[in-house]
Design a protein around this motif. Structure first.
Motif, PDB file in Angstrom:
ATOM      1  N   HIS A   1       0.855  -1.194   0.000  1.00 14.03           N
ATOM      2  CA  HIS A   1       0.000   0.000   0.000  1.00 14.03           C
ATOM      3  C   HIS A   1       0.886   1.237   0.000  1.00 14.03           C
ATOM      4  CE1 HIS A   1      -3.364  -2.604   0.958  1.00 14.03           C
ATOM      5  NE2 HIS A   1      -2.745  -3.028   2.050  1.00 14.03           N
TER       6      HIS A   1
ATOM      7  N   ARG B   1      -2.108   5.047   2.906  1.00 11.78           N
ATOM      8  CA  ARG B   1      -2.913   3.881   3.294  1.00 11.78           C
ATOM      9  C   ARG B   1      -2.224   3.100   4.416  1.00 11.78           C
ATOM     10  NH1 ARG B   1      -7.277   0.992   4.498  1.00 11.78           N
ATOM     11  NH2 ARG B   1      -7.163  -1.182   3.864  1.00 11.78           N
TER      12      ARG B   1
ATOM     13  N   ARG C   1      -2.777   4.611   7.769  1.00  5.98           N
ATOM     14  CA  ARG C   1      -4.105   4.346   8.330  1.00  5.98           C
ATOM     15  C   ARG C   1      -4.170   2.947   8.932  1.00  5.98           C
ATOM     16  NH1 ARG C   1      -5.799   7.281   3.681  1.00  5.98           N
ATOM     17  NH2 ARG C   1      -6.254   5.366   2.526  1.00  5.98           N
TER      18      ARG C   1
END
Length: 321
Positions: A245, A249, A252
């Motif tokens: 990712h 991303r 997160r």
């Protein structure tokens, strides 16, 4: 000139941020006369808001539980459902780390009629919250007490148990609660040391107001303070993980308070995560629910494969011979 309804909402918001407001303080903050404040207080009482007042020049107004639930408007069952949902959201962190659920629950609890507050208390005594990360749990009552301490702007006496199991009592100036995605941290100024500190909320034994005003001298960025404190912890084991990712991303999925991130091209990120042992890190990685590759050490890779195999077999699969 703002409308009456907007002014009433502003007044309720102010009353919910401190234990007591004098009439002159409210008038100054809202840019109206004392007569207007008294008239608006009367209107709020008619709407069902519980507002008590003390007479005299040093008296003031405070928000308490009302005779009925004030607008939205919610009936008893709806108010109870909202309170329970906010409680679970606060404990699980499902809404993220800004503490919005804690703040909303704190405001709602201030105005719940006693009959609903009592029912919520009875439910709290029977509910058990299971932690998805197998981390120590914090009761919603403690979380609300810490949130209330931050909102009061009042010095508090904190009873705390550190990582070695040692108990201590100290005076602190509460400031903020920070949620990292795994744990809650309480940010406060240690009065005796004159230093800003972070305390794991699940290790707080008790917090009580002292009646003295808090001295929030040069307050820090609370999230940054918690991140630095976590980063300074030395773990016996560190794993390097490649996530397929991009950086935003990956951040997160694994917050910066949990790991150190480095881009590996435009579509992948290398994350270094500390843990007490390989099995603990393997459990955390499984909980991410995303494809990943363990780069090092071999012990973490083996622990992840072992747990994956066990999960597969427990669900009717057959291990390859």
């Amino acid at each position: 000139m703002i409308s009456t309804s907007a002014r009433l909402l502003r007044l309720v918001s102010l009353l919910s941020t401190r234990p007591v407001w004098t009439c002159s303080e409210l008038a100054e903050r809202m840019a109206v006369t004392g007569r207007t404040v008294r008239r608006d207080i009367a209107r709020l009482r008619e709407l069902g808001y519980g507002i008590e007042s003390d007479p005299g020049p040093w008296g003031g107004y405070r928000l308490v539980g009302g005779a009925r639930v004030p607008p939205l408007i919610l009936d008893d069952e709806e108010a109870l459902a909202v309170a329970v949902a906010l409680r679970e959201a606060a404990l699980s962190g499902i809404l993220g780390g800004d503490g919005a659920a804690v703040s909303a629950l704190l405001k709602l609890r201030q105005v719940l009629p006693p009959r609903i507050a009592d029912r919520l208390g009875e439910m709290d005594a029977t509910f058990v919250h299971t932690s998805r990360t197998e981390e120590p749990q914090i009761s919603h009552g403690t979380l609300l007490e810490l949130a209330a301490a931050c909102r009061r702007g009042e010095r508090a006496r904190l009873s705390y148990r550190d990582h070695a199991g040692r108990d201590s009592v100290r005076d602190v100036d509460p400031y903020r609660l920070v949620h990292t995605g795994i744990r809650w941290y309480f940010v406060a100024r240690d009065v005796a040391r004159g230093q800003w500190r972070t305390f794991r909320a699940d290790r707080v034994l008790r917090i009580r107001p002292t009646g003295q005003p808090a001295e929030l001298v040069d307050p820090p960025d609370p999230a940054l303070l918690v991140s630095r404190g976590i980063a300074s912890v030395v773990y016996p084991l560190y794993g390097r993980i490649r996530l397929p990712h991009p950086m935003d991303r990956a951040l997160r999925l694994v917050p910066p308070t949990i790991g150190t991130h480095h881009p590996d091209g435009p579509d992948a990120t290398i994350v270094e995560i500390g843990a007490n042992d390989a099995d603990q890190l393997a459990r955390y990685l499984l909980g991410l629910g995303t494809p990943l590759r363990v780069l090092s050490p071999d012990g973490v890779r083996e622990a992840l494969l072992r747990r994956t195999r066990e999960l597969f077999e427990d669900n009717g699969g057959r291990s390859p011979q």
